[in-house]
Design an enzyme around this catalytic site. Structure first.
Site, mmCIF file in Angstrom:
data_model
loop_
_atom_site.group_PDB
_atom_site.id
_atom_site.type_symbol
_atom_site.label_atom_id
_atom_site.label_comp_id
_atom_site.label_asym_id
_atom_site.label_seq_id
_atom_site.Cartn_x
_atom_site.Cartn_y
_atom_site.Cartn_z
ATOM 1 N N GLY A 37 0.845 -1.205 0.000
ATOM 2 C CA GLY A 37 0.000 0.000 0.000
ATOM 3 C C GLY A 37 0.872 1.243 0.000
ATOM 4 N NE ARG A 52 -2.366 -4.188 -0.795
ATOM 5 C CZ ARG A 52 -1.835 -3.573 0.251
ATOM 6 N NH1 ARG A 52 -0.699 -4.008 0.756
ATOM 7 N NH2 ARG A 52 -2.436 -2.532 0.798
ATOM 8 C CG ASP A 111 3.817 -7.144 7.102
ATOM 9 O OD1 ASP A 111 3.331 -6.354 6.262
ATOM 10 O OD2 ASP A 111 3.134 -7.935 7.765
ATOM 11 C CB THR A 153 3.142 0.286 6.907
ATOM 12 O OG1 THR A 153 1.743 0.176 7.249
ATOM 13 C CG2 THR A 153 3.947 -0.092 8.134
ATOM 14 C CG ASP A 181 -1.549 -0.467 8.879
ATOM 15 O OD1 ASP A 181 -2.215 0.550 8.644
ATOM 16 O OD2 ASP A 181 -1.831 -1.603 8.433
ATOM 17 C CG ASP A 205 1.702 -3.304 10.999
ATOM 18 O OD1 ASP A 205 2.549 -2.842 10.203
ATOM 19 O OD2 ASP A 205 0.705 -3.941 10.628
ATOM 20 N NE ARG A 217 -3.475 -5.755 5.784
ATOM 21 C CZ ARG A 217 -3.565 -5.670 4.460
ATOM 22 N NH1 ARG A 217 -4.662 -6.053 3.864
ATOM 23 N NH2 ARG A 217 -2.568 -5.207 3.755
#
Ligand code: F6P
Length: 349
Positions: A12, A74, A105, A128, A130, A132, A174
């Site tokens: 993304g 992706r 990741d 990201t 996120d 994470d 996510r």
């Protein structure tokens, strides 16, 4: 012939990708005199030999621009028949000496395998929204996403209050609730729901009832798209838009905000609305903080290429840029620590 270094952006998109491309191109081409190649659309560009040349002219003006001039996808070479062989052919025929892979990741997991199993000289750069990824305190893009979500929460506050409504704000995240917890704290949310912390629908309704019982007529609930929405009896779970999965096995999440909104209204009788922020959180210009972090990452990644220290990912530790093994990024996810969530929880009810 000078060394050829390829840069790609995968997964993304997120604000700050162009800042990395710009910084790496300046350092690699202008300072070290290498040939810099831009691989289009992540790993797809290496599978299909879709590559352009980059120089300081072609990266001019992109620092504040969102998205990625190289585009992204992706694509997973390991899930395609003959994918890795095709990728290695491109590397060989183009004479690519090293690859700088900018991704989350999934992208960095592919980079780690290509380095370990196929001896490709790789450097990873963590991105990201996120936040994470293990191995780094922060990924770039996250600060911008939190800023956008916080602004949205601020705006939703005034309309929620005018109408005596509960407003549920669904944010991205996510597997981890970093955006929800940070924007929830910054925006003064009344409930924050994240994948790391279990709260049932009934718990959420109780918090809102308590708040309204002390004279507040409106509430803001922030929920991560990856939060498992469950009843007190344990029914429910992850809310997905479709059962279809991408090349890395991820389902498309989304919808928990609407579902929760309906449940809150049905159970409490308070009028409730849902707002799904979605890709707005990933678009547009990066914050100053993300521009600086992305630039520092791009510079350090180039230094690692120059020093020949491959199989590493650049990372932030405190306020220092360091490097860690690539495999570390692709390992365990970095989750929101309970003490951070408890700060948000202090203001519930
Ligand atoms: O991984 C970043 C992320 O923005 C997640 O928060 C979200 O679930 C996902 O990407 C959305 O992906 P897509 O853009 O493919 O819909």
């Amino acid at each position: 012939m000078s060394k050829q270094v390829a840069i790609l952006t995968g997964g993304g998109d997120c604000p700050g990708l162009n800042a990395v491309i710009r910084a790496a191109t300046w350092k690699l081409a202008h300072e070290y005199g290498y040939q810099v190649l831009g691989v289009r659309e992540g790993w797809r560009g290496l599978l299909e030999d879709d590559i352009v040349e980059l120089d300081i002219g072609s990266v001019s003006g992109i620092l504040p621009v969102g998205g990625t001039i190289l585009r992204t996808s992706r694509t997973n070479p390991f899930s395609e028949e003959g994918g890795v062989e095709r990728l290695l052919e491109t590397v060989e025929s183009r004479g690519i000496d090293a690859v700088v892979a900018v991704g989350g990741d999934d992208t960095l997991g592919v980079a780690a395998r290509l380095y370990e199993e196929h001896g490709l000289d790789m450097i990873g750069v963590p991105k990201t929204i996120d936040n994470d990824l293990s191995g780094t305190d922060y990924t770039f893009g996250f600060d911008t996403a939190v800023q956008i979500a916080t602004e949205a929460i601020d705006r939703l506050h005034s309309t929620a209050e005018s109408h005596n409504r509960v407003i549920v704000v669904e944010v991205m995240g996510r597997h981890a609730g970093w955006i929800a917890v940070m924007s929830g704290i910054a925006g003064g949310a009344d409930v924050v729901l994240i994948p790391e912390q279990e709260l049932t629908i009934e718990d959420t309704c109780e918090i809102i009832r308590k708040r309204h019982a002390r004279g507040k007529d409106f509430s803001i609930v922030v929920v991560s798209e990856g939060f498992e929405l469950k009843s007190a009896e344990g029914d429910g779970g992850l809310v997905v838009q479709s059962e279809e999965v991408d090349a890395f096995g991820h389902a498309r999440l989304g919808g928990v905000g609407n579902l929760l909104s309906r449940e809150i209204e049905r159970r409490t009788g308070f009028e409730t609305r849902a707002t799904v922020l979605g890709h707005v959180q990933r678009g547009g210009t990066p914050t100053a903080r993300d521009r600086v972090l992305a630039t520092r990452y791009g510079i350090r990644a180039s230094e690692l290429v120059h020093e020949g220290r491959f199989g590493r990912m650049v990372a932030l530790a405190g306020d220092e840029i360091v490097d860690v093994p690539l495999a570390e990024a692709a390992g365990e996810l970095k989750r929101v620590p309970p003490e951070l969530w408890r700060i948000a929880e202090t203001f519930f009810g």
